[in-house]
Design a protein around this motif. Structure first.
Motif: not given
Length: 246
Positions: A2, A113-114, A161-162, A233, A237
């Motif tokens: 998170r 993922d970021w 990735r964001r 987040v 996600g």
């Protein structure tokens, strides 16, 4: 994993500066932050700190505050605030930080993922407090830093990735109009932006939160949050709509 955020910690363990001179709301605020942080944040989580972390003027004093943060759970990602005088050059300071702590300034870091990127921001020409003689150079420099940060984030994202952005100054005017900072963030396709700096109730009420041009904005000044880290987040996600007082 998170992602949480809390800004404007204004710590001063090496040379104490009691924050309750700004009102009873700030009484014992480090302990209140630590208690909430330890209750909510897991070791695998990320915590974003968008500036004004320490009152220290020099790094040795700031390290007392940074080590206190470093002992709390999670990976910490910091950007600079207008009172972070200890922070001169991020590249020079990174090697001296506690483990599990990253600085972003005109660049980006990838984690899971970021991708996280950021800079301090500044007052903008549309604001009545803007003085071209003293502010123009800093404003242009901060815009350039944000452009480089977002470009680095886009390269690291590789389309997979964001992007999350940290600013200290809000990227909107008090009447809700976007500044050039907000325009750059939206153009880069960021998923969210966290910011701080605002400490008055009237400013909190006017602060832009929620979605604008595809980006979700979160005010994360610690006194606004009642000194409780805000979930940005969740484990699935999903980016939350906005920050709420704890």
């Amino acid at each position: 994993m998170r992602i949480w955020a809390i800004a404007d910690l204004h710590l001063s363990f090496a040379a104490p500066k009691p924050m309750d001179i700004f009102g009873d709301r700030w009484r014992d605020h480090p302990q209140r932050i630590a208690t909430a942080w330890q209750r909510l944040v897991a070791p695998e989580d990320v915590v974003l700190l968008a500036g004004d972390t320490s009152w220290a003027m020099k790094l040795p004093e700031a390290l007392v505050d940074l080590r206190w943060i470093g002992a709390l759970p999670g990976l910490k990602v910091l950007t600079k605030g207008n009172h972070d005088y200890w922070w001169d050059y991020a590249r020079k300071r990174r090697a001296e930080l506690p483990a599990g702590m990253l600085l972003v300034e005109a660049d980006a870091v990838a984690h899971g993922d970021w991708v996280f990127c950021g800079t301090r921001g500044w007052v903008t020409p549309e604001q009545p407090t803007y003085n071209p003689a003293t502010d123009e150079r800093i404003y242009r420099r901060e815009l350039g830093r944000l452009e480089r940060a977002l470009a680095a984030a886009q390269r690291l994202s590789e389309g997979q990735r964001r992007i999350g952005v940290l600013l200290h100054y809000p990227p909107f005017l008090p009447d809700g109009r976007p500044t050039r900072f907000a325009e750059l963030i939206a153009a880069a396709g960021a998923a969210f932006c966290v910011y701080g700096h605002l400490h008055r109730r009237a400013d909190w009420n006017a602060a832009v939160q929620g979605e604008r041009d595809g980006v979700r904005y979160h005010l994360t000044a610690c006194d606004y949050l009642n000194f409780v880290p805000s979930l940005i987040v969740d484990e699935a996600g999903h980016v939350r709509e906005r920050s709420y007082p704890g």
